[in-house]
Design an enzyme around this catalytic site. Structure first.
Site, PDB file in Angstrom:
ATOM      1  CB  THR A  14      -0.904   0.002   1.258  1.00 29.67           C
ATOM      2  OG1 THR A  14      -1.654  -1.205   1.279  1.00 29.67           O
ATOM      3  CG2 THR A  14      -1.839   1.188   1.282  1.00 29.67           C
ATOM      4  CB  VAL A  15       3.171   2.680   2.496  1.00 29.73           C
ATOM      5  CG1 VAL A  15       3.910   4.006   2.654  1.00 29.73           C
ATOM      6  CG2 VAL A  15       2.056   2.573   3.542  1.00 29.73           C
ATOM      7  NE  ARG A  46       5.532 -11.129   1.131  1.00 33.82           N
ATOM      8  CZ  ARG A  46       4.697 -10.985   2.139  1.00 33.82           C
ATOM      9  NH1 ARG A  46       4.935 -11.581   3.288  1.00 33.82           N
ATOM     10  NH2 ARG A  46       3.608 -10.264   2.012  1.00 33.82           N
ATOM     11  CE  LYS A 107       2.310   1.348  12.228  1.00 30.73           C
ATOM     12  NZ  LYS A 107       1.463   1.839  11.189  1.00 30.73           N
ATOM     13  CD  GLU A 131       6.287  13.727  10.497  1.00 30.05           C
ATOM     14  OE1 GLU A 131       5.442  13.365  11.334  1.00 30.05           O
ATOM     15  OE2 GLU A 131       7.120  14.614  10.723  1.00 30.05           O
ATOM     16  N   GLY A 136       0.145   8.757  10.331  1.00 29.38           N
ATOM     17  CA  GLY A 136       0.091   8.807   8.859  1.00 29.38           C
ATOM     18  C   GLY A 136       0.577  10.108   8.254  1.00 29.38           C
ATOM     19  N   GLY A 189      -6.881  -0.359   2.674  1.00 31.89           N
ATOM     20  CA  GLY A 189      -5.426  -0.270   2.896  1.00 31.89           C
ATOM     21  C   GLY A 189      -5.040   0.427   4.192  1.00 31.89           C
ATOM     22  CG  ASP A 203      -0.797   0.859  14.661  1.00 31.38           C
ATOM     23  OD1 ASP A 203       0.264   0.629  14.060  1.00 31.38           O
ATOM     24  OD2 ASP A 203      -1.451   1.911  14.500  1.00 31.38           O
ATOM     25  CE  LYS A 207       0.282   4.372  13.974  1.00 30.54           C
ATOM     26  NZ  LYS A 207      -1.081   4.221  13.455  1.00 30.54           N
TER      27      LYS A 207
END
Ligand code: NAP
Ligand code: HSE
Length: 438
Positions: A14-15, A46, A107, A131, A136, A189, A203, A207
């Site tokens: 996604t990123v 992969r 993170k 960042e 995000g 995503g 998560d 952060k």
């Protein structure tokens, strides 16, 4: 114009694929802003055969992030693989070993290895930018690390997980099930590879651990965070919160107290009219309370390919503009060797308001027992609401909602345990902390 800055991207999901596409589509404007072109020269993922949405001709393929990081044809290693260990960590260590600057959105990895990696980068004069790892697309790391240099922080808190906020918002607005909301967040995503990290609060904790270190100058201490997720939040809680003037948000909170720094992640009642109470869907918000500036609230998209790529590319652009041989700013705002050991304020001494929802047998003496246990534990009540239970036998069960004035966590736990021991409850009690919020 100077030589191009050569980028190696590990992870093209996604990123990573958004980063590569935007670097290509905006190559001219980025070159003008940075004073030099930025070129992707190597990638790793992969599956080599997958279509990544951009033209890979002229870009070298590497079977592992570690091989990419060691390539002499890159200047910056961009880690977008994910995971606290494994290929991501091996790649970053290889990048440090071969003297490459690093950008990461990871993170989980920074919460676990951030200080050790910062020390290694600072020793070698390398930049480690992250960042995108917190909130995000919101530029919160730069704001806290650079723009707030004149401040001592007293509290930093916020909505730090887009998936959880998306789920809570859609459950409330569209009354759809938790599982359906999560499936949509995955499709868009937003979610982690393992979405339990999003819904069970880890998560947010990763952060928060990073923000705490930057805010208070302490070593990253992710294992010291009290963590509760949103999987136990029901539509009844969401409706009851609204009726009482609150909304439920998954917050990460770090605050300085007399005994140390409190770090906690949990579903939280915030006032309906507060700014943070109106932050919906995938949007994140970070509130900072500090002595010189006062209070700040930053908000913006907390997850998703483009929003996250915006932060990653901002980090790459900073490296493109950096001057070789110039002393770089410390990774966590203070040199890693000077970060103080983290001193924890235990959760039992946390003080605040509480929402307590109990389903009780509708029989004589129940209210007296509830009130008695609250009084025995010095808990003063702001309000008590009683209504028919939405589940079970409505004639035999009642829902009672108590809102307390400021009480400590240990007082509330003792009172709730005593109520449980009396045998008046049907099912488990629900306890949600209330947070004062701007
Ligand atoms: P993703 O879509 O799952 O992509 C992960 C990529 O890493 C995939 O391209 C995958 O390759 C590759 N990969 C996985 N294991 C690998 C290995 N052993 N060797 C080489 N490549 C490997 O994840 P993402 O959502 O882009 O997230 C990437 C990172 O950004 C994570 O640290 C995440 O926490 C962070 N982040 C994500 C968001 C977001 O909104 N998604 C926001 C902020 C931060 P294949 O494609 O070939 O399977
Ligand atoms: N899974 C994360 C979230 C991605 O939903 O917030 C952004 O860090």
């Amino acid at each position: 114009m100077s030589e191009p800055l050569r980028i190696g991207i590990a992870g093209l999901g996604t990123v990573g694929s958004s980063v590569a596409q935007i670097l290509k589509n905006k190559s001219n404007s980025l070159a003008h802003r940075c004073g030099r072109p930025i070129a992707v020269t190597g990638v790793s993922a992969r599956d080599r055969s997958k279509d990544r949405g951009f033209d890979m001709s002229g870009i070298s393929w590497f079977d592992t992030p570690e091989q990419l990081a060691a390539s002499p044809d890159i200047d910056v290693f961009v880690e977008l693989v994910g995971g606290e260990n494994g290929a991501a960590l091996e790649g970053i260590k290889a990048a440090i070993g071969s003297g490459r600057h690093i950008v990461t959105a990871n993170k989980a990895l920074l919460a676990r290895h951030g200080v050790e990696l910062a020390r290694a980068c600072e020793d070698k004069g390398l930049i480690l930018n992250f960042e995108a790892a917190v909130a995000g697309g919101i530029p919160v790391i730069k704001t806290m690390r650079e723009s707030l240099a004149a401040n001592d922080c007293s509290r930093v808190y916020g909505i730090l997980n887009g998936t959880a906020n998306y789920i809570l918002t859609r459950m409330e607005r569209d009354e759809i099930s938790f599982d359906d909301c999560l499936a949509d967040a995955q499709r868009l995503g937003y979610a982690e590879a393992d979405p339990t990290f999003d819904v069970e609060g880890q998560d947010t904790a990763h952060k928060l651990a990073i923000l705490t270190s930057i805010a208070f100058g302490t070593e990253v201490a992710v294992d010291q965070i009290y963590v509760e997720g949103i999987s136990n939040i029901s539509l009844s809680d969401i409706h009851a919160a609204r009726d009482l003037g609150y909304r439920i948000k998954l917050l990460g909170v770090a605050q300085r107290t007399a005994t140390g720094i409190e770090q906690r992640v949990h579903p939280t009642m915030v006032p309906l009219g507060s700014m943070i109470g109106q932050v919906d869907s995938v949007t994140n918000a970070v509130a900072i309370e500090a002595d010189t500036v006062g209070s700040l609230l930053l908000s913006g998209p907390g997850a998703g390919g483009n929003a996250t790529a915006s932060a990653v590319i901002g980090d790459i652009a900073d490296i493109a503009k950096s001057r070789p041989g110039h002393q770089e700013a410390p990774v966590f705002g203070r040199p890693a060797n000077e970060l103080e050991p983290y001193r924890r304020a235990g959760m039992s001494s946390h003080a605040g308001g509480y929402f307590i929802r109990l389903t009780v047998h509708d029989r004589l003496g129940v209210f007296a027992s509830l009130a008695g246990h609250m009084a025995e534990n010095d808990i003063s009540l702001e309000s008590i609401v009683q209504r028919k239970a939405s589940n079970g036998d409505a004639d035999a069960a009642k829902t009672v909602i108590l809102i307390t004035h400021e009480s400590t966590e240990s007082e509330v736990r003792k009172a709730v345990n005593a109520i449980l021991d009396d045998g008046h409850l049907i099912g488990k009690p629900q306890v949600i902390r209330i947070e004062p919020a701007g």
